[in-house]
Design a protein around this motif. Structure first.
Motif, PDB file in Angstrom:
ATOM      1  N   ASP A 140       0.802  -1.218   0.000  1.00 42.29           N
ATOM      2  CA  ASP A 140       0.000   0.000   0.000  1.00 42.29           C
ATOM      3  C   ASP A 140       0.839   1.274   0.000  1.00 42.29           C
ATOM      4  O   ASP A 140       0.299   2.363  -0.198  1.00 42.29           O
ATOM      5  N   GLN A 141       2.126   1.161   0.244  1.00 42.57           N
ATOM      6  CA  GLN A 141       2.978   2.354   0.310  1.00 42.57           C
ATOM      7  C   GLN A 141       4.334   2.030  -0.300  1.00 42.57           C
ATOM      8  O   GLN A 141       5.090   1.230   0.227  1.00 42.57           O
ATOM      9  N   ARG A 204      -2.369  -2.899  13.735  1.00 43.76           N
ATOM     10  CA  ARG A 204      -3.772  -3.230  13.522  1.00 43.76           C
ATOM     11  C   ARG A 204      -3.987  -3.942  12.174  1.00 43.76           C
ATOM     12  O   ARG A 204      -5.091  -4.383  11.869  1.00 43.76           O
ATOM     13  N   ARG A 205      -2.902  -4.094  11.405  1.00 43.43           N
ATOM     14  CA  ARG A 205      -3.009  -4.723  10.096  1.00 43.43           C
ATOM     15  C   ARG A 205      -2.645  -6.209  10.171  1.00 43.43           C
ATOM     16  O   ARG A 205      -1.859  -6.635  11.032  1.00 43.43           O
ATOM     17  N   VAL A 206      -3.180  -6.978   9.234  1.00 43.11           N
ATOM     18  CA  VAL A 206      -2.876  -8.407   9.093  1.00 43.11           C
ATOM     19  C   VAL A 206      -2.406  -8.623   7.653  1.00 43.11           C
ATOM     20  O   VAL A 206      -3.096  -8.229   6.702  1.00 43.11           O
ATOM     21  N   ALA A 207      -1.226  -9.212   7.486  1.00 46.88           N
ATOM     22  CA  ALA A 207      -0.636  -9.384   6.151  1.00 46.88           C
ATOM     23  C   ALA A 207      -0.947 -10.771   5.601  1.00 46.88           C
ATOM     24  O   ALA A 207      -0.771 -11.776   6.299  1.00 46.88           O
ATOM     25  N   ILE A 208      -1.403 -10.786   4.354  1.00 46.10           N
ATOM     26  CA  ILE A 208      -1.637 -12.043   3.621  1.00 46.10           C
ATOM     27  C   ILE A 208      -0.542 -12.147   2.569  1.00 46.10           C
ATOM     28  O   ILE A 208      -0.442 -11.306   1.674  1.00 46.10           O
ATOM     29  N   VAL A 214       3.698  -9.762  -0.177  1.00 41.45           N
ATOM     30  CA  VAL A 214       2.486  -9.351   0.518  1.00 41.45           C
ATOM     31  C   VAL A 214       1.428  -8.969  -0.517  1.00 41.45           C
ATOM     32  O   VAL A 214       1.590  -7.992  -1.253  1.00 41.45           O
ATOM     33  N   LEU A 215       0.371  -9.774  -0.582  1.00 41.25           N
ATOM     34  CA  LEU A 215      -0.719  -9.462  -1.503  1.00 41.25           C
ATOM     35  C   LEU A 215      -1.595  -8.357  -0.955  1.00 41.25           C
ATOM     36  O   LEU A 215      -2.040  -7.467  -1.686  1.00 41.25           O
ATOM     37  N   SER A 216      -1.878  -8.450   0.323  1.00 39.78           N
ATOM     38  CA  SER A 216      -2.777  -7.487   0.949  1.00 39.78           C
ATOM     39  C   SER A 216      -2.463  -7.419   2.438  1.00 39.78           C
ATOM     40  O   SER A 216      -2.134  -8.439   3.047  1.00 39.78           O
ATOM     41  N   THR A 238      -8.237  -8.197  -0.670  1.00 37.54           N
ATOM     42  CA  THR A 238      -8.391  -7.087  -1.603  1.00 37.54           C
ATOM     43  C   THR A 238      -7.015  -6.577  -2.004  1.00 37.54           C
ATOM     44  O   THR A 238      -6.035  -6.831  -1.339  1.00 37.54           O
ATOM     45  N   GLY A 239      -6.961  -5.874  -3.098  1.00 37.35           N
ATOM     46  CA  GLY A 239      -5.674  -5.359  -3.553  1.00 37.35           C
ATOM     47  C   GLY A 239      -5.745  -4.758  -4.934  1.00 37.35           C
ATOM     48  O   GLY A 239      -4.750  -4.759  -5.660  1.00 37.35           O
ATOM     49  N   GLY A 240      -6.904  -4.274  -5.322  1.00 35.12           N
ATOM     50  CA  GLY A 240      -7.051  -3.660  -6.630  1.00 35.12           C
ATOM     51  C   GLY A 240      -6.864  -4.635  -7.773  1.00 35.12           C
ATOM     52  O   GLY A 240      -6.273  -4.303  -8.800  1.00 35.12           O
TER      53      GLY A 240
END
Length: 786
Positions: A140-141, A204-208, A214-216, A238-240
């Motif tokens: 995401d960044q 607070r994030r969970v990585a898949i 990292v997909l999302s 999700t991931g666009g």
């Protein structure tokens, strides 16, 4: 009608009826080279924790089957070969890039709690630390990295995965995951722990993560309670994603993780038009070759030739029925083997008819009235049995080696050739005999024996009777010529070298067709400008362009396609073959092993059936034929590939087939009169069998010429090798095998053997009676032919 003909008629009718049933109710299973598609061969490799063996390869196969099923390919085929090979056949798939990427990935799906963020300098390039944590790029960044905790959930816990349209944005796609059993509770626990972190914090994030990427890494929504988490046993990634990306990801996740890594060692893609053209061309070759062969044997053998032609047509029906009944896959070389076996079927008929001619002419020489036709024909069938069995067994040995040592389409050649050889024996010894027995018992035929074709001497036999050639007498001259030809062949191999195909060297060969003509120099320039200066660019077939390189990825192949499109407009990949270097080495080794075993098995079999001297002579002639064919291809610069190997092993079978027929006559004569001079006996055997050799060779050449002209570029080299092999094999029997046998027997004579009361009692139905030719004893040992 006696009991034996009645049983033969019942068996023949039963076989024909069963063949009609299978031919009308089932269709042939076409290989990818005939219907178009992609075949990928994967090889499993050892992982740090799992060894690649039959068990882990089978588990990987099941995972791949789920992935392929999720791709929606029509009638895919997956099967394991050996300990570490997996064959994946995808009909209709013309672009292998997507398929290879999806089925070949390890798909290691893991879920991690996010422990924080870091910059690039602190990143450890994704390698797990001792505590199981790792650092990966934040999707995401850009330029940011996530510090992940140990794995809390793996793809093993995913029960189902489905690509869905994101109902909130209606502009993107997501993947819905459904967990099984404990995995749902683990997901609730990790999301519950993340929900306890402050809003907006990385924790607070969970990585898949999929395959180290990292997909999302979504943040847990505010409405999720701390220590409670997301229950219900499902979640969304999700991931666009686009539609295709989401579908492929769902297929990977649903398939699960491969237990061991896999590597693509072979990949073949065939365009649909190429397969359709091959079927049409081979069908035309079969029809025209069968028609020409039938016309030839009708001219030579008249009524019996016409009946044999009917039997040949039924041979085609029976062979096709056996093929579909067994569920065998029909490939392009297999189709060629199917057509070629027609020539083998002709051989058995010719053997019988020539023996019947000899018997009839012998009877007529002793009696003033014409002989009845049924007796010579019956003896002809009985005496031909030994030669038919021996000659066909040698061909079956070569076909069996193709089945065990070849791969892909060439294995299909071994299958269809084996079926064709076995069916040809039924066609000649059962169906032809039923038809012939029925015909010669008709009063009209009895009154006109000349209609049958066995009452005439024949052009070849009449010429031999006039000239009385002493072919074996000049054996040292013939052996000198054979040695000279071998020197020329070996010189070609040494000076010119062999042009090995990609199957034996490794690399990639792609054939392109373009919508408008492209000069080969322009194509070569385009490929060079695209970044492949070492690629070999040549014209192939009817204006097609072939590009051969070393290692070439699917993306690089697409780059070459794009470059050629600028010159030739719309570009279609007609054929694409990728062979890994390790597989190329393995295929070369298998080819040498197959040739070595072919020589050894033929030697052993012939030593059992004949004396070792005869076996050594036959094998020497066979090696002579193989060297000449290989040398011819070296001088012509033609490619040596797996299809050429199929042709070479067929030449081995055909060469020994021809030699066995002559040696069978020598054995027969020596049983009758062991004290006779071997040179005279061998010369007589050569002269007696020469009409059969010429007529059989002509029948095979009609078939092969039709394949060479109509079979297309893919079968041209195959047909040329077999044409050369047939011609060389016919000559080597007379001028190499027999002279060597006589030389060896002269230095190592056989022990004396008591003459048998009936020289062919085990093969003739009328075992208690000698034929007129036999009763005349040695009076005709001068080599003259009646």
């Amino acid at each position: 009608m006696s009991r034996a003909p009645m049983w033969r008629a019942i068996v023949a009718l039963g076989v024909i009826a069963a063949s009609l049933f299978f031919a009308l109710t089932q269709s042939a299973r076409l290989g990818l080279d005939l219907r178009g598609g992609t075949q990928i061969v994967l090889e499993t490799k050892d992982s740090p924790v799992v060894k690649a063996n039959a068990e882990s390869t089978q588990r990987a196969l099941e995972v791949l089957r789920q992935r392929v099923d999720a791709l929606g390919v029509s009638e895919p085929s997956l099967y394991r070969s050996g300990q570490q090979r997996i064959f994946v056949e995808l009909p209709g798939v013309q672009d292998p890039r997507e398929a290879a990427e999806v089925i070949g990935r390890t798909a290691q799906l893991t879920v991690h709690p996010v422990q924080g963020t870091t910059d690039q300098q602190d990143a450890d390039k994704g390698k797990p630390a001792r505590d199981g944590s790792r650092t990966l790029a934040d999707p995401d960044q850009k330029g940011a990295f996530l510090k992940l905790g140990p794995t809390v959930l793996t793809g093993e816990g995913v029960k189902d995965a489905e690509a869905l349209l994101d109902q909130q944005t209606l502009s993107g796609w997501m993947v819905n995951l459904v967990f099984r059993g404990q995995a749902g509770k683990d997901w609730a626990r990790v999301t519950g722990a993340a929900a306890c972190a402050p809003q907006g914090s990385p924790e607070r994030r969970v990585a898949i993560v999929l395959d180290g990427k990292v997909l999302s890494a979504p943040g847990v929504n505010a409405d999720v309670a701390c220590e409670v988490g997301i229950s219900g046993g499902s979640t969304q990634i999700t991931g666009g994603f686009g539609r295709e990306e989401a579908r492929d990801l769902a297929a990977l996740v649903k398939g699960g993780a491969l237990p061991v890594p896999v590597e693509v060692v072979e990949q073949r893609t065939v365009g649909p038009t190429l397969g359709a053209d091959a079927i049409a061309a081979s069908t035309q070759a079969a029809i025209i070759g069968l028609a020409l062969t039938g016309l030839f044997i009708i001219v030579v053998y008249r009524l019996l030739g016409a009946l044999a032609t009917i039997a040949l047509a039924l041979y085609g029906l029976i062979s096709y029925a056996v093929l579909v009944a067994l569920g065998a896959t029909l490939t392009l070389p297999g189709l060629a083997g199917f057509v070629l076996a027609i020539g083998m079927a002709v051989d058995a008929n010719v053997l019988v008819f020539e023996r019947a001619r000899e018997e009839y002419l012998g009877v007529r020489a002793l009696k003033s009235a014409p002989a009845h036709l049924d007796k010579p024909l019956s003896i002809g069938f009985g005496k031909a049995w030994s030669a038919v069995v021996d000659s066909n067994v040698t061909t079956l040995l070569a076909a069996g080696l193709l089945f065990f040592f070849a791969t892909g389409p060439v294995k299909g050649f071994g299958v269809t050739l084996s079926i064709g050889v076995l069916v040809s024996m039924i066609s000649a010894l059962v169906i032809t005999r039923v038809l012939a027995d029925f015909a010669i018992r008709r009063r009209y035929v009895r009154g006109r024996p000349g209609l049958t074709g066995i009452t005439s001497t024949g052009r070849v036999r009449a010429w031999l009777a006039r000239r009385k050639p002493r072919l074996v007498h000049h054996r040292r001259r013939w052996l000198g010529v054979s040695a000279l030809l071998i020197v020329v062949a070996v010189a070609g191999i040494g000076l010119r070298g062999l042009e090995f195909g990609v199957e034996f060297t490794g690399g990639r060969l792609v054939e392109y067709s373009t919508s408008r003509p492209v000069d080969v120099d322009a194509a070569r320039t385009a490929v060079t400008d695209a970044g492949f200066p070492r690629a070999v660019v040549q014209e192939s077939g009817d204006g097609d362009i072939s590009v051969r390189t070393g290692e070439l990825s699917n993306d690089q192949q697409h780059t070459i396609t794009t470059a050629l499109a600028k010159e030739g407009g719309e570009v279609t990949v007609e054929r694409d073959e990728l062979i890994g270097p390790s597989l190329g080495y393995e295929l070369r080794r298998h080819a040498l092993i197959a040739l070595g075993i072919a020589v050894a098995t033929q030697l052993i079999y012939l030593s059992v059936r004949f004396r070792w001297t005869f076996a050594a002579a036959a094998v020497s002639a066979m090696v002579h034929d193989v060297l000449l064919v290989v040398g011819l291809f070296a001088w012509l610069g033609r490619p040596v590939d797996s299809v050429f190997l199929a042709a070479l092993l067929t030449v081995i079978g055909y060469s020994v087939n021809d030699t066995v027929v002559v040696f069978d006559r020598v054995r027969e004569a020596r049983r009758r009169d062991p004290a006779a001079d071997l040179e005279t006996t061998a010369n007589k055997a050569v002269i007696q069998t020469l009409p059969r050799t010429v007529n059989t060779g002509m029948g095979a050449l009609f078939i092969l010429a039709a394949l060479a002209v109509l079979g297309g570029d893919s079968l041209a080299d195959f047909s040329v090798a077999l044409i050369a092999g047939v011609v060389i094999g016919m000559a080597s029997t007379v001028f190499t095998a027999v002279p060597i046998a006589v030389q060896l027997e002269g230095s190592r004579p056989a022990p004396p053997v008591r003459p048998k009361r009936s020289e062919n009692s085990e093969n003739s139905e009328d075992s208690g009676a000698r034929s007129p030719l036999e009763r005349r004893g040695r009076a005709r040992d001068s080599g003259a032919v009646v």
